[in-house]
Design a protein around this motif. Sequence first.
Motif, short mmCIF file in Angstrom:
data_model
loop_
_atom_site.label_atom_id
_atom_site.label_comp_id
_atom_site.label_asym_id
_atom_site.label_seq_id
_atom_site.Cartn_x
_atom_site.Cartn_y
_atom_site.Cartn_z
N LEU A 30 64.44 58.80 -7.96
CA LEU A 30 65.07 57.54 -7.58
C LEU A 30 65.54 57.69 -6.14
O LEU A 30 66.16 58.69 -5.77
CB LEU A 30 66.26 57.23 -8.49
N GLY B 165 67.35 55.76 -2.71
CA GLY B 165 68.11 54.64 -2.17
C GLY B 165 67.67 54.38 -0.74
O GLY B 165 67.49 55.32 0.04
N ARG C 222 69.90 46.05 -5.22
CA ARG C 222 71.25 46.41 -5.68
C ARG C 222 71.68 45.53 -6.85
O ARG C 222 72.17 46.04 -7.85
CB ARG C 222 72.26 46.27 -4.53
N MET D 33 70.11 46.77 -9.99
CA MET D 33 70.68 48.04 -10.43
C MET D 33 72.06 47.85 -11.04
O MET D 33 72.37 48.35 -12.11
CB MET D 33 70.75 48.99 -9.23
N HIS E 25 73.49 51.46 -2.27
CA HIS E 25 72.26 51.21 -1.52
C HIS E 25 71.80 49.78 -1.76
O HIS E 25 71.92 49.26 -2.86
CB HIS E 25 71.17 52.20 -1.95
N TRP F 47 68.71 48.74 -1.68
CA TRP F 47 67.48 48.75 -2.46
C TRP F 47 67.24 50.13 -3.06
O TRP F 47 67.69 51.15 -2.51
CB TRP F 47 66.28 48.37 -1.56
N TYR F 48 66.50 50.14 -4.15
CA TYR F 48 66.13 51.39 -4.82
C TYR F 48 64.62 51.41 -5.08
O TYR F 48 64.02 50.37 -5.37
CB TYR F 48 66.85 51.51 -6.18
#
Lengths: 483, 483
Positions: free
Chosen positions: A236, A238, A268, A271, A289, A291-292
């Motif tokens: 994963l 960030g 985000r 998530m 973060h 975006w992931y």
Amino acid sequence: MSSASPKPLLLDAARVAGLLERIAARIGARHVVTDTADLAPHLVEGRGLFRGTTPAMVEPSDTQEVAFIVAACAEAGVPVVPQGGNTGLVGGQMPFGGLLVSLRRLNRIRDLDPVDLTVVAEAGCTLHQVHEAATAAGCLFPLSIASEGSCQIGGNLSTNAGGTAVLRYGNMRELTFGLEVVLPDGRIWNGLSRLRKDNTGYALKDLFIGAEGTLGIITAAVLRLYPAPRSRATALIGLPDPHAALALFRRLRDVAGDALSGFEILPRFGMETVLKHMPGTVRALAGDHAWYVLAELSSTRRGDDLSELAVEVFAAAFEAGEIEDAVVAASEAQADGLWRLREALSDAQKFEGGSIKHDVSVPVSRVPDFIAEAARRCEAHLPGVRVCAFGHMGDGNIHFNLSQPVGMDKADYLARWEAFNRIVHDLVAGLGGSISAEHGIGLLKRDELPLYKDPVALQLMAAIKAAIDPAGIANPGKVLKRD
Amino acid sequence: MSSASPKPLLLDAARVAGLLERIAARIGARHVVTDTADLAPHLVEGRGLFRGTTPAMVEPSDTQEVAFIVAACAEAGVPVVPQGGNTGLVGGQMPFGGLLVSLRRLNRIRDLDPVDLTVVAEAGCTLHQVHEAATAAGCLFPLSIASEGSCQIGGNLSTNAGGTAVLRYGNMRELTFGLEVVLPDGRIWNGLSRLRKDNTGYALKDLFIGAEGTLGIITAAVLRLYPAPRSRATALIGLPDPHAALALFRRLRDVAGDALSGFEILPRFGMETVLKHMPGTVRALAGDHAWYVLAELSSTRRGDDLSELAVEVFAAAFEAGEIEDAVVAASEAQADGLWRLREALSDAQKFEGGSIKHDVSVPVSRVPDFIAEAARRCEAHLPGVRVCAFGHMGDGNIHFNLSQPVGMDKADYLARWEAFNRIVHDLVAGLGGSISAEHGIGLLKRDELPLYKDPVALQLMAAIKAAIDPAGIANPGKVLKRD
């Protein structure tokens, strides 16, 4: 909402009764289901967008019985609507007056060959069942979608299912060598070829895959297996934005080559929604973060160390300022935990009120621009709307979903579906994209399709439909409008 | 011989003259070729099995001109026969009275995107031209067939070309994202999608690929590129029989995984024929072996050492008594030399008199039994016949060729083509195989097809042909018989 159940077909009651009697005599009366309570779960689909009606659900046990039923329906002029696990997202499996044909009793694995890497599965096998059979033989059947426990192979074929493994292995069409199909007049096409190469005429298999039951009923398929991967690295990451995600994608593809087998993105909001609502999910990266990315490397090669490779790539990406943080799973359990963060997202969105969904694709290089511009336009159209753009970035396939503004009336919000369709789909079309990347057309997008599809393509589809189903009894009104 | 050129269509001379005048006015008179000497090379195919006739060869320069020509022909009732590099092996590119449409001037690379890994090529580009464009961008277009210097993309698409890289990358259909096609009435279908995932209706692209020009004329395609491999290991292995080759195939697949990108087989007779007749070929293994395998590993992964991996596998296979000897190329030049031993085989056979050829496939696991039994039956039918079974073993695709007995009259020998077809194809059918693995049907196998293809499949093909080409002007009489 962009959908409304069509008016059910009006059929002559005596004719239908006679038909059901004929079918009952052949397959047994208890496999002709007419009880309202028994029918109920089959007449509403997952999102509640459509409600179906049917005189009965019939449950044939083999291909010959399917052929008998379809021939009898053709004679009586009664439409047939095949249904698998009823997990479809565009209403293709809903009957509106036609006979519902359940494939659930065609659930045999007829054969599995670990040398040829093929499995012959009937349409009613669940995807999970095929996974289990493959695993038991040391093989992998790669199709991976969230509904695997209940969706059935026939539905996977009819919708050309996609999911998280397409990047490496292709979608259902590329995972299929051959088919057995009952045509709309009851003839059986035996196309159960196990061959890697066969150039003896038109690509009939490819035509029936993705036809959503409008050209006949698929009863069995020869599916393609792969050797089971020996090693896997799940991570994963960030990062600040989808542009950085595209840079990471290119970097991983460059270094890891074919080992890159998954590349999913989520924002985000996605998530946080998962972590808030879904039991058993755990925050995997400490910081915050925007975006992931969930990335997976896998390989069947002996002696590979993919975690080491992954760590190297992330170190370089961090040096280059492309990513903010990354974690590589240290165990299978950790890897499953990371995947759960991604896979729980569709369900988690339900807790945030109304959700307007788009399953679209654009060329991979255009994904960052698409997400940014679509979000900008949607937020301008309805301030407070919460954009949740996530999905299979490595395939260019984004589920561009929109959760309602906090506090807005859900029905008022969902009434804007059409307006959001126009905003998102116009942009997709301008980028050379598709308004249905993996879910299909069914009923939900049928009337949207002519706005974006090449008119000659639609004419060709109508000509093929008329040639193979001249009486129009195979799942009528789906994909294409009735004449 | 199993083939005979059909009687040419009789067309009204005034009508044809008027048609050619209309076309000349649009595309220029010098692109309407009627000179006998200029036409000659286009009216005989590689093996001399068929001789074509045509009122003219027209050379449009773009899609619009192709559409104009086809529409004019449709109006005049004159068939159109598209021709690319005229390298086809089943006569699909031969006109018998219809107008010959050369695609050679549609030879532009319209676009290449190294991020999306796509190239948009017109039908008249040679395969070599696409290879060059891909290489210049650091990419690979994987299709690899012997005629790459002269064959054209339109022909590769229309025959769903195969070759030596199918094992890893798939055939032409799997290497294509989108198409542009002129339909038999002159309409243009713009299906130049660059998308990895697009579930908006029937698989039209797949239908036109492999249709051999019988559903329209492909004018351009979006082809799929791959990152160029960083490392390659090419090896020649000597072994006792095809059973040992199958064991080696499984061993390589198990250890090397996706890196296994080529697995070709040839017999001693094939190897000796190449070494005897083909300049520049060099014996690579000292000993004498009944069978040879050419194997290739390749990878885009950074830091791979595939030669080491290959040597390990061969050491283990030698220990197990499966192989007799092996050599791994130490340089690109050596690797090319090994490939030449395999690729020169088709040409080399010409020096050994008449050759009766079969392009068949069976499931990979059945290849050894197929070769043994087919050889036994053919040798029993004609003592002294020299079996040369070679090809793409990893795909189950064997070119089961038969060189004439030494000293036999060539014509007498070739008169047995039908009898050998029956022996080989009956056996193939019994093993669930295909009588055309990669060359297509064309005219050569058209009348053979109904003996082995599922009758319902043939009915479906005829229905599709009638729906898309109701006037029957698109390459009539190929693949399917005229009504």
